[in-house]
Design an enzyme around this catalytic site. Structure first.
Site, PDB file in Angstrom:
ATOM      1  N   HIS A   1       0.750   5.185   1.053  1.00  0.00           N
ATOM      2  CA  HIS A   1       0.059   6.253   1.773  1.00  0.00           C
ATOM      3  C   HIS A   1       0.131   7.490   0.882  1.00  0.00           C
ATOM      4  CE1 HIS A   1       0.189   4.244   5.818  1.00  0.00           C
ATOM      5  NE2 HIS A   1       1.187   3.599   5.236  1.00  0.00           N
TER       6      HIS A   1
ATOM      7  N   HIS B   1       0.848  -1.206   0.000  1.00  0.00           N
ATOM      8  CA  HIS B   1       0.000   0.000   0.000  1.00  0.00           C
ATOM      9  C   HIS B   1       0.869   1.235   0.000  1.00  0.00           C
ATOM     10  CE1 HIS B   1       0.673  -1.183   4.202  1.00  0.00           C
ATOM     11  NE2 HIS B   1       0.604   0.095   4.529  1.00  0.00           N
TER      12      HIS B   1
HETATM   13  P1  AMP Z   1       1.483   0.569   7.479  1.00  0.00           P
HETATM   14  O1  AMP Z   1       1.893   0.871   8.894  1.00  0.00           O
HETATM   15  O2  AMP Z   1       2.307   1.272   6.457  1.00  0.00           O
HETATM   16  O3  AMP Z   1       1.351  -0.924   7.225  1.00  0.00           O
HETATM   17  O4  AMP Z   1       0.042   1.214   7.307  1.00  0.00           O
HETATM   18  C1  AMP Z   1      -1.151   0.566   7.608  1.00  0.00           C
HETATM   19  C2  AMP Z   1      -2.220   1.633   7.577  1.00  0.00           C
HETATM   20  O5  AMP Z   1      -3.490   1.005   7.500  1.00  0.00           O
HETATM   21  C3  AMP Z   1      -2.252   2.524   8.831  1.00  0.00           C
HETATM   22  O6  AMP Z   1      -2.051   3.888   8.439  1.00  0.00           O
HETATM   23  C4  AMP Z   1      -3.652   2.289   9.416  1.00  0.00           C
HETATM   24  O7  AMP Z   1      -4.211   3.445   9.979  1.00  0.00           O
HETATM   25  C5  AMP Z   1      -4.409   1.791   8.211  1.00  0.00           C
HETATM   26  N1  AMP Z   1      -5.563   0.936   8.497  1.00  0.00           N
HETATM   27  C6  AMP Z   1      -5.597  -0.144   9.298  1.00  0.00           C
HETATM   28  N2  AMP Z   1      -6.814  -0.709   9.284  1.00  0.00           N
HETATM   29  C7  AMP Z   1      -7.573   0.035   8.430  1.00  0.00           C
HETATM   30  C8  AMP Z   1      -8.929  -0.029   7.967  1.00  0.00           C
HETATM   31  N3  AMP Z   1      -9.764  -0.986   8.379  1.00  0.00           N
HETATM   32  N4  AMP Z   1      -9.372   0.912   7.114  1.00  0.00           N
HETATM   33  C9  AMP Z   1      -8.535   1.891   6.689  1.00  0.00           C
HETATM   34  N5  AMP Z   1      -7.247   2.002   7.059  1.00  0.00           N
HETATM   35  C10 AMP Z   1      -6.768   1.099   7.931  1.00  0.00           C
END
Ligand code: AMP
Length: 111
Positions: free
Chosen positions: A98, A96
């Site tokens: 950001h 993913h």
């Molecule tokens: P990372 O730390 O780069 O793996 O980012 C994971 C991201 O997913 C974090 O910014 C979380 O806030 C986001 N996240 C986790 N669960 C959800 C969800 N159900 N819907 C939207 N974002 C989410």
């Protein structure tokens, strides 16, 4: 067992969808760290940037550029971040990006 973002991609878990096509999905991060904080994922499961095939990355680039045009931030700017693995602080093991925007980003991105 499907990962969290595979469940979001297949709508088994609801998300706030901003844009999607057959291959990719953009939805709002549940815990925003900027005025606009979106996540962009491939619908197919790819663990991280380390594992992404170059052709899929090329398609993902086109999707992200369409998205930033749609959001009207192509000129004003934005930040794209992908965390990889433990030291990168990756919490969800599904590729993913950001996308942070909507304000002048002075801080270093960190959750
Ligand atoms: P990372 O730390 O780069 O793996 O980012 C994971 C991201 O997913 C974090 O910014 C979380 O806030 C986001 N996240 C986790 N669960 C959800 C969800 N159900 N819907 C939207 N974002 C989410």
């Amino acid at each position: 067992m499907m990962c969290l973002f595979c469940k979001i991609a297949s709508a088994q878990i609801p998300s706030d969808i901003v844009m999607q096509d057959d291959g990719f999905l953009c939805f709002k991060d549940i815990n925003p760290v900027a005025k606009t904080h979106l996540l962009i994922i491939p619908k197919q499961h790819i663990e991280s940037f380390e594992a992404v095939p170059s052709g899929l990355m090329a398609d993902m680039t086109i999707f992200i550029q369409q998205l930033t045009r749609k959001l009207g931030i192509s000129k004003s700017g934005y930040r794209l971040v992908t965390n990889i693995g433990d030291d990168g602080g990756q919490e969800v093991a599904h590729l993913h990006f950001h996308l942070l925007s909507g304000e002048k980003l002075t801080h270093i991105y960190k959750r």
